[in-house]
Each structure stands twice: as structure tokens, then as C-alpha cells.
Design a protein around this motif. Sequence first.
Motif, PDB file in Angstrom:
ATOM      1  N   ASP A 165       1.075  -1.086   0.017  1.00  0.00           N
ATOM      2  CA  ASP A 165      -0.061  -0.118   0.013  1.00  0.00           C
ATOM      3  C   ASP A 165       0.887   1.175   0.039  1.00  0.00           C
ATOM      4  O   ASP A 165       1.577   1.461   0.833  1.00  0.00           O
ATOM      5  N   ALA A 166       0.831   1.891  -1.121  1.00  0.00           N
ATOM      6  CA  ALA A 166       1.882   3.220  -1.263  1.00  0.00           C
ATOM      7  C   ALA A 166       1.199   4.086  -2.399  1.00  0.00           C
ATOM      8  O   ALA A 166       0.302   3.737  -3.119  1.00  0.00           O
ATOM      9  N   TYR A 167       1.686   5.211  -2.515  1.00  0.00           N
ATOM     10  CA  TYR A 167       1.559   6.265  -3.064  1.00  0.00           C
ATOM     11  C   TYR A 167       1.574   5.663  -4.644  1.00  0.00           C
ATOM     12  O   TYR A 167       2.773   5.135  -4.839  1.00  0.00           O
ATOM     13  N   GLY A 168       0.672   5.961  -5.417  1.00  0.00           N
ATOM     14  CA  GLY A 168       0.727   5.472  -6.687  1.00  0.00           C
ATOM     15  C   GLY A 168       1.715   5.839  -7.596  1.00  0.00           C
ATOM     16  O   GLY A 168       2.334   5.330  -8.542  1.00  0.00           O
ATOM     17  N   GLY A 169       2.276   7.081  -7.454  1.00  0.00           N
ATOM     18  CA  GLY A 169       3.531   7.596  -8.233  1.00  0.00           C
ATOM     19  C   GLY A 169       4.779   7.227  -7.675  1.00  0.00           C
ATOM     20  O   GLY A 169       5.619   6.756  -8.461  1.00  0.00           O
ATOM     21  N   THR A 170       4.936   6.680  -6.340  1.00  0.00           N
ATOM     22  CA  THR A 170       6.257   5.780  -5.972  1.00  0.00           C
ATOM     23  C   THR A 170       5.951   4.512  -6.833  1.00  0.00           C
ATOM     24  O   THR A 170       7.071   3.929  -7.252  1.00  0.00           O
ATOM     25  N   PHE A 171       4.995   3.756  -6.643  1.00  0.00           N
ATOM     26  CA  PHE A 171       4.849   2.745  -7.567  1.00  0.00           C
ATOM     27  C   PHE A 171       5.096   2.588  -8.778  1.00  0.00           C
ATOM     28  O   PHE A 171       5.832   1.968  -9.541  1.00  0.00           O
ATOM     29  N   ARG A 172       4.645   3.651  -9.671  1.00  0.00           N
ATOM     30  CA  ARG A 172       4.933   3.968 -11.050  1.00  0.00           C
ATOM     31  C   ARG A 172       6.549   4.184 -11.293  1.00  0.00           C
ATOM     32  O   ARG A 172       7.160   3.665 -12.292  1.00  0.00           O
ATOM     33  N   LEU A 173       7.253   4.959 -10.285  1.00  0.00           N
ATOM     34  CA  LEU A 173       8.632   4.994 -10.339  1.00  0.00           C
ATOM     35  C   LEU A 173       9.428   3.595 -10.334  1.00  0.00           C
ATOM     36  O   LEU A 173      10.350   3.553 -11.147  1.00  0.00           O
ATOM     37  N   PHE A 174       8.959   2.560  -9.550  1.00  0.00           N
ATOM     38  CA  PHE A 174       9.627   1.418  -9.701  1.00  0.00           C
ATOM     39  C   PHE A 174       9.330   0.582 -10.923  1.00  0.00           C
ATOM     40  O   PHE A 174      10.061  -0.103 -11.541  1.00  0.00           O
ATOM     41  N   ALA A 175       7.910   0.574 -10.994  1.00  0.00           N
ATOM     42  CA  ALA A 175       7.282  -0.513 -11.842  1.00  0.00           C
ATOM     43  C   ALA A 175       7.379   0.040 -13.369  1.00  0.00           C
ATOM     44  O   ALA A 175       7.772  -0.776 -14.226  1.00  0.00           O
ATOM     45  N   ARG A 176       7.673   1.158 -13.545  1.00  0.00           N
ATOM     46  CA  ARG A 176       7.506   1.715 -15.131  1.00  0.00           C
ATOM     47  C   ARG A 176       8.859   2.543 -15.670  1.00  0.00           C
ATOM     48  O   ARG A 176       8.971   2.677 -16.661  1.00  0.00           O
ATOM     49  N   VAL A 177       9.813   2.969 -14.411  1.00  0.00           N
ATOM     50  CA  VAL A 177      10.847   3.516 -14.786  1.00  0.00           C
ATOM     51  C   VAL A 177      12.165   2.740 -14.345  1.00  0.00           C
ATOM     52  O   VAL A 177      12.936   2.384 -15.189  1.00  0.00           O
ATOM     53  N   LEU A 178      12.282   2.380 -12.959  1.00  0.00           N
ATOM     54  CA  LEU A 178      13.523   1.678 -12.575  1.00  0.00           C
ATOM     55  C   LEU A 178      13.558   0.384 -13.031  1.00  0.00           C
ATOM     56  O   LEU A 178      14.523  -0.143 -13.271  1.00  0.00           O
ATOM     57  N   GLU A 179      12.378  -0.231 -13.299  1.00  0.00           N
ATOM     58  CA  GLU A 179      12.273  -1.751 -13.622  1.00  0.00           C
ATOM     59  C   GLU A 179      13.052  -1.856 -15.195  1.00  0.00           C
ATOM     60  O   GLU A 179      13.722  -2.618 -15.459  1.00  0.00           O
ATOM     61  N   ARG A 180      12.745  -0.713 -15.848  1.00  0.00           N
ATOM     62  CA  ARG A 180      13.609  -0.523 -17.238  1.00  0.00           C
ATOM     63  C   ARG A 180      15.111  -0.735 -17.323  1.00  0.00           C
ATOM     64  O   ARG A 180      15.889  -1.141 -18.106  1.00  0.00           O
ATOM     65  N   TRP A 181      15.615  -0.089 -16.096  1.00  0.00           N
ATOM     66  CA  TRP A 181      16.904  -0.079 -15.949  1.00  0.00           C
ATOM     67  C   TRP A 181      17.632  -1.397 -14.862  1.00  0.00           C
ATOM     68  O   TRP A 181      18.754  -1.289 -14.480  1.00  0.00           O
ATOM     69  N   GLY A 182      16.766  -2.272 -14.953  1.00  0.00           N
ATOM     70  CA  GLY A 182      17.272  -3.508 -14.207  1.00  0.00           C
ATOM     71  C   GLY A 182      17.125  -3.720 -12.749  1.00  0.00           C
ATOM     72  O   GLY A 182      17.708  -4.528 -12.104  1.00  0.00           O
ATOM     73  N   VAL A 183      16.468  -2.761 -12.372  1.00  0.00           N
ATOM     74  CA  VAL A 183      16.133  -2.625 -10.676  1.00  0.00           C
ATOM     75  C   VAL A 183      14.833  -3.522 -10.712  1.00  0.00           C
ATOM     76  O   VAL A 183      13.811  -3.496 -11.203  1.00  0.00           O
ATOM     77  N   THR A 184      14.933  -4.623  -9.636  1.00  0.00           N
ATOM     78  CA  THR A 184      13.725  -5.422  -9.382  1.00  0.00           C
ATOM     79  C   THR A 184      13.109  -5.188  -7.977  1.00  0.00           C
ATOM     80  O   THR A 184      13.991  -4.505  -7.439  1.00  0.00           O
ATOM     81  N   TRP A 185      11.888  -5.352  -7.731  1.00  0.00           N
ATOM     82  CA  TRP A 185      11.255  -5.254  -6.675  1.00  0.00           C
ATOM     83  C   TRP A 185      10.027  -6.369  -6.321  1.00  0.00           C
ATOM     84  O   TRP A 185       9.680  -7.028  -7.046  1.00  0.00           O
ATOM     85  N   THR A 186      10.035  -6.387  -4.931  1.00  0.00           N
ATOM     86  CA  THR A 186       9.015  -7.350  -4.574  1.00  0.00           C
ATOM     87  C   THR A 186       8.025  -6.622  -3.403  1.00  0.00           C
ATOM     88  O   THR A 186       8.549  -5.847  -2.521  1.00  0.00           O
TER      89      THR A 186
END
Length: 388
Positions: A109-130
Motif C-alpha cells: 500500500d503506497a502512493y501510486g507515483g512511487t509504484f510507477r517509479l519502480f514499475a515503469r521507470v526503474l524496472e527498465r534499468w534492471g532494478v527488481t522489486w517485491t
Amino acid sequence: MTDQHNEHHPSEHFETLAIHAGQPADAGTGAVVTPIYQVSTYKQDGVGGLRGGYEYSRSANPTRSALERNLAALEGGRRGLAFASGLAAEDCLLRTLLVPGDHVVIPNDAYGGTFRLFARVLERWGVTWTVADTSDPGSVRDAVQPRTKAIWVETPSNPLLAISDITALAEVAQQAGAKLVVDNTFASPYLQQPLALGADVVVHSTTKYMGGHSDVIGGALVAADTAFGEELAYHQNAMGAVAGPFDAWLVSRGIKTLAVRMDRHCANAERIAAMLVAHPKVAEVYYPGLPEHAGHELAAKQMKAFGGMVSFRVKGGEDAALAVCDRARLFTLGESLGGVESLIEHPSRMTHASAAGSPLEVPADLVRLSVGIEAVDDLLTDLREALA
């Protein structure tokens, strides 16, 4: 400007620090408020001879420096940094911490913009998240991987107001060799001090309670460690998404009244949450000040009060929730939060639309309130009419 922490008397209370810490009278004029240094560059006394450490306002600006010292004092940190937005602060932090292949534990449960930063931006640069339920330290521990470099927490969370145990999560992070990042936007440093509870760095959208008047966009980081604070400062300058002088001045002005505003936000929110619990058209209320809230005892332990945010689910589903948002009058339909005026929004279609279809998707019948500082009886009447 490597250590901004001990510039004030240790016995001074928060309300005093908010007004005075890092904000001395202007040396040139005696002005009691830090001036707006609307300047890009500074005269040097010979090549490399800087006056007060200032050469170019992306690197440092006196108005921003005053705010950054104040932020460090309020959060009890060693280095404060002010940014153009909360997401700019998050981006700087994550690019300082992470390289391709690294892993982050993020909250469910987190701000949608924070999730977007992980899922749509950083993921493209090889950062993974759980995704993990950060209100359960065991869930976070299970989500840690060998390359986990950060555990990200919002407490209270956005928009379901879940409470996470900062001290317990700091132990998990330390065992994993990771940084514990706490987004303290909902609580503000007046209500909660994550660094004192073991966090490594605090994130703020200063747009919200710190600014407090819906007239500025800004973000902040406060680091517990001087060396890590210097790393963040290097990236802040290298990346350049800094707070401008006027924006820094507006946030500083807002902070001076943070304590008195938060007292009123909290008092109003408690009354509104109690009314919603008893209302026949409300299915569920999320507010940590309610004794039945799952995180109530923990919130009472690590927070001074329970905050000004209230969320609730409406009987009748999404259409009923949208109708409540449309009918409200004093609660203005709009995104953001933390201003003196009350706001109402539908997270599923507004602030958290980017989380649709993800583990962070929010219920479609959810309404989120940012309770302002108006007369609470007027706010109660407005909500009753909107629910009628």
C-alpha cells in the motif's frame, strides 16, 4: 554544510525548532525571515574563492540551504536536502542507492507515483522489486533477497492508513545490509520521527503538510548518516532536480506553522472518523486513531497523534463512492493532501490509477479524505449531506 544536525539547543521543542532552526536573522540586513535569494550565480573572490560556499544555485542557494538545515533539525538527521518534488527526491535517493540488478522491497500500500517509479521507470534499468505487507515484519523479511539494497515503507500508508513498525523493520534492514527508507509525508516530522526509530533516510513530499497551503510543489530527503547524506547531496547536484528559491521559501514559511496546523488536522480527523464509523452508508473506515484499527496501538506508540488522513469504503460500490465525491461541497474534489483546505478524492481513478492491475490496486469503493482545518462541524455536515 556537511553536518546540519546540532545547530540548535538540545532542549528546544519541535515548535521552536520549526521556526528557528537553520533560520538565523539575515546577516546583511537583520531580516528575521530568510530572504528569497532569486539568483543563479555568485561573485567569487578570485578563482575558487567562494563566499559562504556558494557558486551556482543548482549546487547551493542560501534560501534552499536554510530550508535544508531546518529539515535536518526537525527530523533529527545529519543532512537535509530539498528537491523540486517528492518524486524528484525519491528518484535521487534510488539512483544513489541502486545499480542494475539490485532489489527493493516495496509496500503493498503506497502512493501510486512511487509504484510507477519502480514499475515503469526503474524496472527498465534492471532494478527488481517485491511487494510485501510492511505492517508484518515477517512478510518483509521473507521478501528480502541477496541483492536487496532498500526496504521502502510508508507509515501511515497511502491510501489505506496501515501502520508499520519502524523499529522492527530497521532490524530487518540492518540484518539484510539494506537501507530502511520511510516516507513520512502523511505523518510529518511533528507526529513521527523515523530516524530516531532506526530508519536510515526519510522521504517527504513537502507539497503536503510541510508546505501546508496547496501553493508549492516540493520534496525532501533527510539522512541519518553524514556520509550517506553527502552521497545524496552529490547526486542532487549532479541530477539537478532542486527546489527553486521561491519554492524553498514557501516550504520554510509553511513549516513555521506545521505544529499548530497538525494539531487541528488531527483533532478534526478524529471527529470525522468517529462519525463515519457510525454512518449506515459506510462499510469500513481506515484511521489509525480508531481503537479497532489493526495498527492503533503501534501508532499510539510511535506517533504523537494519528494524523489528518481518513479513508473509507462506501456501501453500494464504486458508483456510490463516486457520487459521494461529486456531492461534497466543502471537501474539494482534487488530488494531493495536507493543505489547510479539506480535499476528497477517489484513489482508484485518481492518485492510484497507475497501480491498477497490480498488487497495490486499491478498492474501487474507497474514498480518501485530507481533513483540513476548517470548523469541524461544517465538515461533518458536508460529509453527511454527501453520503445522504
